[in-house]
Scaffold this motif. Structure first.
Motif, PDB file in Angstrom:
ATOM      1  N   ARG A   1      -3.827   5.673   2.229  1.00  0.00           N
ATOM      2  CA  ARG A   1      -4.165   4.676   1.861  1.00  0.00           C
ATOM      3  C   ARG A   1      -3.792   3.133   2.205  1.00  0.00           C
ATOM      4  NH1 ARG A   1      -3.122   4.046  -4.225  1.00  0.00           N
ATOM      5  NH2 ARG A   1      -2.847   6.343  -4.316  1.00  0.00           N
ATOM      6  N   ALA A   2      -2.604   3.009   3.220  1.00  0.00           N
ATOM      7  CA  ALA A   2      -2.239   1.942   3.796  1.00  0.00           C
ATOM      8  C   ALA A   2      -3.282   1.663   4.933  1.00  0.00           C
ATOM      9  CB  ALA A   2      -1.122   1.947   4.713  1.00  0.00           C
ATOM     10  N   GLU A   3      -3.933   2.448   5.822  1.00  0.00           N
ATOM     11  CA  GLU A   3      -5.112   2.584   6.714  1.00  0.00           C
ATOM     12  C   GLU A   3      -6.130   1.667   5.910  1.00  0.00           C
ATOM     13  OE1 GLU A   3      -6.557   4.706  10.611  1.00  0.00           O
ATOM     14  OE2 GLU A   3      -6.649   6.036   8.667  1.00  0.00           O
ATOM     15  N   GLN A   4      -6.825   2.368   4.925  1.00  0.00           N
ATOM     16  CA  GLN A   4      -7.917   1.803   4.065  1.00  0.00           C
ATOM     17  C   GLN A   4      -7.537   0.321   3.690  1.00  0.00           C
ATOM     18  OE1 GLN A   4      -8.740   3.998   0.345  1.00  0.00           O
ATOM     19  NE2 GLN A   4     -10.913   3.073   0.339  1.00  0.00           N
TER      20      GLN A   4
ATOM     21  N   SER B   1       1.061  -1.101  -0.011  1.00  0.00           N
ATOM     22  CA  SER B   1       0.026  -0.043  -0.165  1.00  0.00           C
ATOM     23  C   SER B   1       0.929   1.214   0.002  1.00  0.00           C
ATOM     24  CB  SER B   1      -0.800   0.078   1.271  1.00  0.00           C
ATOM     25  OG  SER B   1      -0.270  -0.209   2.282  1.00  0.00           O
ATOM     26  N   VAL B   2       1.997   1.286   0.622  1.00  0.00           N
ATOM     27  CA  VAL B   2       2.761   2.318   0.692  1.00  0.00           C
ATOM     28  C   VAL B   2       3.744   2.562  -0.625  1.00  0.00           C
ATOM     29  CG1 VAL B   2       4.786   3.449   1.938  1.00  0.00           C
ATOM     30  CG2 VAL B   2       3.046   2.335   3.242  1.00  0.00           C
ATOM     31  N   ARG B   3       3.876   1.472  -1.023  1.00  0.00           N
ATOM     32  CA  ARG B   3       4.615   1.589  -2.423  1.00  0.00           C
ATOM     33  C   ARG B   3       3.710   2.185  -3.645  1.00  0.00           C
ATOM     34  NH1 ARG B   3       6.230  -3.303  -2.482  1.00  0.00           N
ATOM     35  NH2 ARG B   3       8.446  -2.941  -2.309  1.00  0.00           N
ATOM     36  N   ALA B   4       2.359   1.673  -3.642  1.00  0.00           N
ATOM     37  CA  ALA B   4       1.393   2.210  -4.202  1.00  0.00           C
ATOM     38  C   ALA B   4       1.306   3.638  -4.197  1.00  0.00           C
ATOM     39  CB  ALA B   4       0.226   1.654  -4.217  1.00  0.00           C
ATOM     40  N   GLY B   5       1.174   4.215  -3.079  1.00  0.00           N
ATOM     41  CA  GLY B   5       1.103   5.518  -2.535  1.00  0.00           C
ATOM     42  C   GLY B   5       2.164   6.527  -3.084  1.00  0.00           C
ATOM     43  N   ILE B   6       3.522   5.819  -3.173  1.00  0.00           N
ATOM     44  CA  ILE B   6       4.570   6.537  -3.459  1.00  0.00           C
ATOM     45  C   ILE B   6       4.647   6.548  -4.992  1.00  0.00           C
ATOM     46  CG2 ILE B   6       7.255   6.377  -3.775  1.00  0.00           C
ATOM     47  CD1 ILE B   6       7.313   5.180  -0.967  1.00  0.00           C
ATOM     48  N   ASP B   7       4.180   5.484  -5.724  1.00  0.00           N
ATOM     49  CA  ASP B   7       4.084   5.442  -7.252  1.00  0.00           C
ATOM     50  C   ASP B   7       3.126   6.371  -7.802  1.00  0.00           C
ATOM     51  OD1 ASP B   7       6.243   3.737  -7.309  1.00  0.00           O
ATOM     52  OD2 ASP B   7       4.614   1.813  -7.469  1.00  0.00           O
ATOM     53  N   ALA B   8       2.051   6.487  -6.746  1.00  0.00           N
ATOM     54  CA  ALA B   8       0.968   7.472  -7.428  1.00  0.00           C
ATOM     55  C   ALA B   8       1.501   9.419  -6.789  1.00  0.00           C
ATOM     56  CB  ALA B   8      -0.213   7.345  -6.634  1.00  0.00           C
ATOM     57  N   GLY B   9       2.541   9.245  -6.302  1.00  0.00           N
ATOM     58  CA  GLY B   9       3.003  10.633  -5.744  1.00  0.00           C
ATOM     59  C   GLY B   9       2.221  11.129  -4.749  1.00  0.00           C
ATOM     60  N   ASP B  10       1.893  10.183  -3.722  1.00  0.00           N
ATOM     61  CA  ASP B  10       1.259  10.676  -2.412  1.00  0.00           C
ATOM     62  C   ASP B  10       2.287  11.200  -1.567  1.00  0.00           C
ATOM     63  OD1 ASP B  10      -1.104   9.645  -3.501  1.00  0.00           O
ATOM     64  OD2 ASP B  10      -1.209   7.876  -2.136  1.00  0.00           O
TER      65      ASP B  10
ATOM     66  N   VAL C   1       4.026   3.057   8.734  1.00  0.00           N
ATOM     67  CA  VAL C   1       3.965   3.536   7.335  1.00  0.00           C
ATOM     68  C   VAL C   1       5.183   4.648   7.295  1.00  0.00           C
ATOM     69  CG1 VAL C   1       2.928   5.273   6.109  1.00  0.00           C
ATOM     70  CG2 VAL C   1       1.394   3.235   7.120  1.00  0.00           C
ATOM     71  N   SER C   2       5.473   5.268   8.131  1.00  0.00           N
ATOM     72  CA  SER C   2       6.765   6.161   8.091  1.00  0.00           C
ATOM     73  C   SER C   2       7.967   5.453   7.697  1.00  0.00           C
ATOM     74  CB  SER C   2       6.921   7.207   9.416  1.00  0.00           C
ATOM     75  OG  SER C   2       7.997   7.761   9.449  1.00  0.00           O
ATOM     76  N   ARG C   3       8.168   4.321   8.506  1.00  0.00           N
ATOM     77  CA  ARG C   3       9.214   3.606   8.097  1.00  0.00           C
ATOM     78  C   ARG C   3       9.340   3.033   6.764  1.00  0.00           C
ATOM     79  NH1 ARG C   3      14.174   2.952   7.236  1.00  0.00           N
ATOM     80  NH2 ARG C   3      14.860   0.795   6.997  1.00  0.00           N
ATOM     81  N   ALA C   4       8.134   2.551   6.318  1.00  0.00           N
ATOM     82  CA  ALA C   4       8.050   1.980   4.985  1.00  0.00           C
ATOM     83  C   ALA C   4       8.177   2.975   3.756  1.00  0.00           C
ATOM     84  CB  ALA C   4       6.613   1.364   4.852  1.00  0.00           C
ATOM     85  N   TYR C   5       7.737   4.045   4.139  1.00  0.00           N
ATOM     86  CA  TYR C   5       7.833   5.454   3.358  1.00  0.00           C
ATOM     87  C   TYR C   5       9.526   5.657   3.210  1.00  0.00           C
ATOM     88  CZ  TYR C   5       6.740   9.999   1.382  1.00  0.00           C
ATOM     89  OH  TYR C   5       6.796  11.252   0.636  1.00  0.00           O
ATOM     90  N   ASP C   6       9.976   5.671   4.271  1.00  0.00           N
ATOM     91  CA  ASP C   6      11.524   5.871   4.118  1.00  0.00           C
ATOM     92  C   ASP C   6      12.138   4.810   3.517  1.00  0.00           C
ATOM     93  OD1 ASP C   6      11.345   8.186   5.744  1.00  0.00           O
ATOM     94  OD2 ASP C   6      12.129   7.418   7.486  1.00  0.00           O
TER      95      ASP C   6
END
Length: 319
Positions: free
Chosen positions: A266-269, A249-258, A289-294
Motif C-alpha cells: 500500500r505504501a509503495e503504491q 499509507s501504513v496507518r490505512a493498511g493497519i486500519d484495514a487489517g493488512d 514501512v517496518s518502523r512505521a508499522y511498529d
C-alpha cells in the motif's frame, strides 16, 4: 510488487566523488550526488568537522581535500547522529581532541552501535571500501543534552537537538552568523528518507523547529546543497511530505487489517508516483514501512536492526 529489487544498496556500484562546496567564508560542504554529506568549518586556530566518511580509507580522501583548503589542525568532530556510514572514518583524523555528540547519540552507540555497523556494512557494500581498517566503534568523548556551542574566534557553531526524528539523538549544526545549517539526516534533498531507526510521528515537529531557524544554506544528509530561504523551506517540506505519506499509507493498511507486507504494498503504491525516482527510495522503503508499522502499533523505540533481521525483512517484503 518489485521482487527483482536487489537487497538494500547491494547493486549500487557507481562511485561518487564528493565535491568541496564553499558555503560561506571558511564553511565547506563535502557533497556527494546522494551518498551521505559531510562538512567542515575553518576557525582562527583549528578546524571542526561535521561527520566523517564510512571508513578510514574514504576519510583520507576527505582529509586530503581539507588540506587543499587549510593546514590548521582538526580539533573536533561533531556527529549529527550515529549511523556507521557517517562515523566510522573518524580514526583517520589523528589530531582530533574530542568527538562530540548528543547524549541520545552516545546512548545509541552503547545500545546498538555494533549491530548497526554489522547491518550497514551489509546494506552498503560500496560505501565500506577498506572496512578492515576500522579499529572499532566511533565512541563520542564529549556529549551534551540539548544544546552546546563551539566558538571559532567570533563564529558560533551551535549544536542543537531539536527533537527526535531520524534517530533519538539527532543534532543539527547551526551557524547563525551566515545562516548555514548542517541538518544531518533530519532533512534530505530529494533523496529517499530513511526512517528505519526513527521516531516518525515526532519528526514533523522536529522539522518545524528546523524551519524556524530560517536557514539560508542547508547541507542535507543526502542530496545537493540547498541555497536560498525558499529552497531550504521546500527541502524541509518535501522531507515532511515523504514521512506523512508513509505514515498515512501504513496507518490505512493497519486500519484495514493488512499484514506488514500488505502495508508495504500500500505504501509503495502511494509513494512511488511522487518519490519513487528519488535515489535510495527502493532501499529505504522496506525499513521505513517496518518502523512505521511498529510505531503505529505502539512500539515506541525502534527495534535494533541486525544483518540477519535486515535480510529477513527484505525477504518478507520483496521476496
Amino acid at each position: 510488487m518489485t521482487a527483482s529489487v536487489s537487497f538494500a544498496s547491494a547493486s549500487d556500484t557507481r562511485e561518487q566523488k564528493p565535491q568541496l562546496r564553499e558555503l560561506a567564508p571558511n564553511v565547506y560542504g563535502y557533497i556527494s550526488d546522494f551518498d551521505p554529506n559531510c562538512g567542515f568549518i575553518v576557525g582562527d586556530a583549528h578546524v571542526v568537522l561535521i561527520d566523517t566518511r564510512p571508513t578510514p580509507r574514504m576519510a583520507r580522501d576527505f582529509l586530503a581535500d581539507i588540506r587543499a583548503v587549510t593546514d590548521k589542525p582538526i580539533k573536533f568532530i561533531v556527529l549529527t547522529h550515529y549511523h556507521a556510514v557517517r562515523v566510522m572514518g573518524a580514526s583517520a583524523f589523528d589530531e582530533v581532541q574530542a568527538i562530540i555528540a548528543s547524549q541520545g547519540t552516545l546512548d545509541w552507540v552503547r545500545e546498538r552501535g555494533q549491530a548497526d555497523f554489522d547491518s550497514e556494512v551489509g546494506r552498503f557494500p560500496r560505501l565500506f571500501a577498506g572496512v578492515e581498517e576500522i579499529p572499532g566503534l566511533t565512541v563520542p568523548t564529549m556529549s551534551f543534552e540539548r544544546e552546546m556551542s563551539l566558538w571559532l574566534g567570533p563564529r558560533e557553531v551551535r549544536l542543537m537537538c531539536l527533537g527526535r526524528g531520524h534517530s533519538g539523538g539527532d543534532t543539527v549544526a547551526w551557524l547563525p552568523d551566515c545562516g548555514v545549517l548542517f541538518s544531518g539526516d533530519v532533512v534530505e534533498n530529494r533523496c529517499g528518507v530513511y526512517a528505519g531507526d526513527a521516531y516518525i510521528q515526532d519528526w514533523a515537529g522536529t522539522l518545524d523547529a528546523v524551519a524556524a531557524l530560517k536557514p539560508e544554506v542547508l547541507v542535507p544528509g543526502r542530496g545537493a546543497v540547498v541555497k536560498g530561504a525558499a529552497g531550504c523551506a521546500e527541502a524541509i517540506e518535501l522531507t515532511k511530505a515523504f514521512l506523512s505519506t508513509l505514515l498515512a499509507s501504513v496507518r490505512a493498511g493497519i486500519d484495514a487489517g493488512d499484514s506488514l507486507r500488505g502495508c508495504f504494498e500500500r505504501a509503495e503504491q502511494a509513494m512511488k508516483p511522487r518519490f519513487g525516482d528519488w535515489p535510495v527510495f527502493q532501499h529505504v522503503l522496506p525499513f521505513d514501512v517496518s518502523r512505521a508499522y511498529d510505531e503505529l502499533r505502539g512500539i515506541e523505540h525502534p527495534v535494533v536492526w541486525t544483518a540477519e533481521r535486515d535480510r529477513e525483512l527484505w525477504q518478507t517484503l520483496r521476496g
